[in-house]
Design a protein around this motif. Structure first.
Motif, short mmCIF file in Angstrom:
data_model
loop_
_atom_site.label_atom_id
_atom_site.label_comp_id
_atom_site.label_asym_id
_atom_site.label_seq_id
_atom_site.Cartn_x
_atom_site.Cartn_y
_atom_site.Cartn_z
N ARG A 221 0.82 -1.21 0.00
CA ARG A 221 0.00 0.00 0.00
C ARG A 221 0.85 1.26 0.00
O ARG A 221 0.37 2.34 -0.37
CB ARG A 221 -0.94 0.00 1.21
N LEU A 222 2.11 1.14 0.40
CA LEU A 222 3.00 2.29 0.36
C LEU A 222 3.32 2.71 -1.07
O LEU A 222 3.76 3.84 -1.30
CB LEU A 222 4.31 1.97 1.10
N LEU A 223 3.10 1.82 -2.04
CA LEU A 223 3.32 2.17 -3.45
C LEU A 223 2.20 3.05 -3.99
O LEU A 223 2.34 3.62 -5.08
CB LEU A 223 3.42 0.90 -4.30
N ASP A 224 1.10 3.17 -3.26
CA ASP A 224 -0.06 3.94 -3.72
C ASP A 224 -0.22 5.26 -2.97
O ASP A 224 -1.30 5.87 -3.00
CB ASP A 224 -1.34 3.11 -3.58
N GLY B 132 1.86 -4.75 -7.70
CA GLY B 132 0.59 -4.61 -6.98
C GLY B 132 0.11 -3.19 -6.83
O GLY B 132 -0.83 -2.95 -6.04
N ALA B 133 0.71 -2.24 -7.55
CA ALA B 133 0.22 -0.86 -7.48
C ALA B 133 -1.20 -0.78 -8.02
O ALA B 133 -1.55 -1.41 -9.01
CB ALA B 133 1.15 0.06 -8.28
N SER B 134 -2.03 0.01 -7.36
CA SER B 134 -3.44 0.08 -7.70
C SER B 134 -3.67 0.89 -8.98
O SER B 134 -3.03 1.93 -9.20
CB SER B 134 -4.23 0.72 -6.56
N LEU B 135 -4.59 0.39 -9.82
CA LEU B 135 -5.00 1.10 -11.03
C LEU B 135 -6.22 1.98 -10.79
O LEU B 135 -6.63 2.72 -11.71
CB LEU B 135 -5.31 0.09 -12.15
N ASP B 136 -6.81 1.91 -9.62
CA ASP B 136 -8.06 2.61 -9.33
C ASP B 136 -7.87 3.95 -8.63
O ASP B 136 -8.85 4.69 -8.46
CB ASP B 136 -8.98 1.74 -8.46
N VAL B 137 -6.65 4.26 -8.21
CA VAL B 137 -6.44 5.51 -7.47
C VAL B 137 -6.63 6.69 -8.41
O VAL B 137 -6.07 6.74 -9.51
CB VAL B 137 -5.03 5.53 -6.86
N ARG B 138 -7.43 7.67 -7.96
CA ARG B 138 -7.73 8.84 -8.78
C ARG B 138 -7.02 10.07 -8.21
O ARG B 138 -6.87 10.20 -7.00
CB ARG B 138 -9.24 9.08 -8.84
N ASP B 139 -6.59 10.94 -9.11
CA ASP B 139 -5.90 12.16 -8.69
C ASP B 139 -6.90 13.26 -8.38
O ASP B 139 -8.09 13.00 -8.18
CB ASP B 139 -4.88 12.58 -9.75
N ARG B 140 -6.46 14.50 -8.38
CA ARG B 140 -7.32 15.61 -7.96
C ARG B 140 -8.44 15.90 -8.95
O ARG B 140 -9.42 16.56 -8.61
CB ARG B 140 -6.46 16.86 -7.75
#
Length: 361
Positions: free
Chosen positions: A146-149, A178-186
């Protein structure tokens, strides 16, 4: 042992004499003139007693031990830490100092994954510069994936930055780690959104493929990220259609993107957008090659792509009309134009003026 054997009073008459630091038997140089006199007198008494047959009295002897002799140099403190090796074979060997090996595991992990004043960690910095070795090392020592995200102040994760910089190798490394593809920016965009924005260049197309290529335990996450909307209600297929990136749209459809999805503002599909833009190549591909396309999908205003193309050169691509309502209902066609001169507000203003309800001049 008598003092005579300890101290030899005879001094050899040589040209070269000792410098004062004697390494051999103690000489009379260490004894004062008084000590020499006492020693001579004792020797005379001993010889006299031997001649007369009287026993020698050991109580009269004064033995000068080595501990009583002072050289004048006090080295006890400086040599207190010296330890002699009992092994005679190695006691003259020079000691070798072996320094401990310092690797990445000796560096506190909180330093590597601690955000700076911009919210960037070391993974962010290595990813944006495309440092594959550094990214690989940080992935290996990362105690929690999770630290990669971790997002920076702009909402960008290391995966966002790798994609935006066009580093497809680093992008693939982070995806497999395992970095997430769902994380959204601002602005609500995922790394796939960022890849679609810049896919006119070859490097960003490779980044898109690095995000979408099959990987263990990632198929569900990839599908959800493909159909995720940004804060403008746009999915990746809408961005590709708006930018006219046909190759990008092909990749998205091949990897499972919903081509019939409607964006959140007006409910337009990719085909609606292509028709509005007058993109003949994309419209033709969607109608002929995209088997999953539903050309009858209407937007929030009830308009189908066929109706939007009715007064354009793209109308011939849709073939003969199958919906009688499209040809008979001319009143609805009045609202199909998106030009500024024929906008909805202008028509409303004209209707109000014609009825003389209010003066809007």
């Amino acid at each position: 042992m008598s003092a005579k054997r300890v101290c030899d009073t005879k001094i050899p008459d040589e040209e070269t004499t000792d410098s004062g630091y004697l390494s051999g038997p103690l000489s009379s140089q260490l004894l004062s003139s008084d000590d020499l006199g006492v020693e001579t007198e004792r020797e005379d008494n001993e010889s006299e007693r031997r001649e007369t047959g009287n026993p020698v009295d050991d109580s009269d002897k004064k033995v000068i031990s080595e501990s009583e002799l002072d050289s004048g140099l006090d080295l006890s403190e400086s040599l207190s830490h010296v330890k002699l090796d009992e092994d005679t074979e190695t006691q003259h060997e020079r000691p070798v100092i072996i320094e401990p090996k310092q690797g990445v595991q000796d560096i506190p992990l909180k330093i590597l994954f601690q955000p700076d004043e911009d919210g960037d960690t070391q993974v962010h910095i290595a990813a944006v510069h495309g440092c594959e070795k550094s990214v690989g090392t940080l992935i290996r020592v990362c105690p929690d994936k999770r630290l990669l995200d971790i997002p920076n102040d702009y909402g960008h994760t290391p995966l966002h930055l790798a994609v935006m910089s066009g580093h497809h190798a680093v992008t693939r490394m982070l995806v497999l780690a395992g970095a997430s593809l769902d994380v959204r920016d601002r602005v609500g965009e995922t790394p796939i959104h960022k890849a679609v924005h810049h896919t006119k260049t070859g490097q960003h197309i490779k980044c898109l493929l690095a995000l979408l290529a099959p990987a263990p335990e990632l198929s569900r996450q990839q599908n959800s990220a493909l159909n995720q909307k940004n804060y403008n209600g746009q999915m990746c297929v809408h961005l590709a259609a708006s930018a006219g990136h046909l190759d990008t749209l092909r990749y998205l459809v091949n990897y499972g993107a919903d081509i019939n999805a409607r964006e959140g503002l007006a409910g337009s599909t990719a085909l609606h957008i292509a028709v509005r833009r007058g993109d003949k190549t994309m419209t033709k591909w969607l109608l002929e090659r995209c088997s999953s396309l539903d050309s009858s999908t209407a937007d929030y205003g009830g308009r189908t792509p066929r109706r939007l193309a009715k007064r354009t050169k793209l109308h011939a691509l849709f073939g003969a009309s199958e919906d009688s309502d499209d040809d008979s209902d001319e009143e609805d066609d009045m609202y199909d134009s998106d030009s500024d001169t024929d906008s909805l507000m202008d028509r409303i203003r004209q209707e109000i003026q014609s009825q003389n309800l209010v003066n809007v001049a």
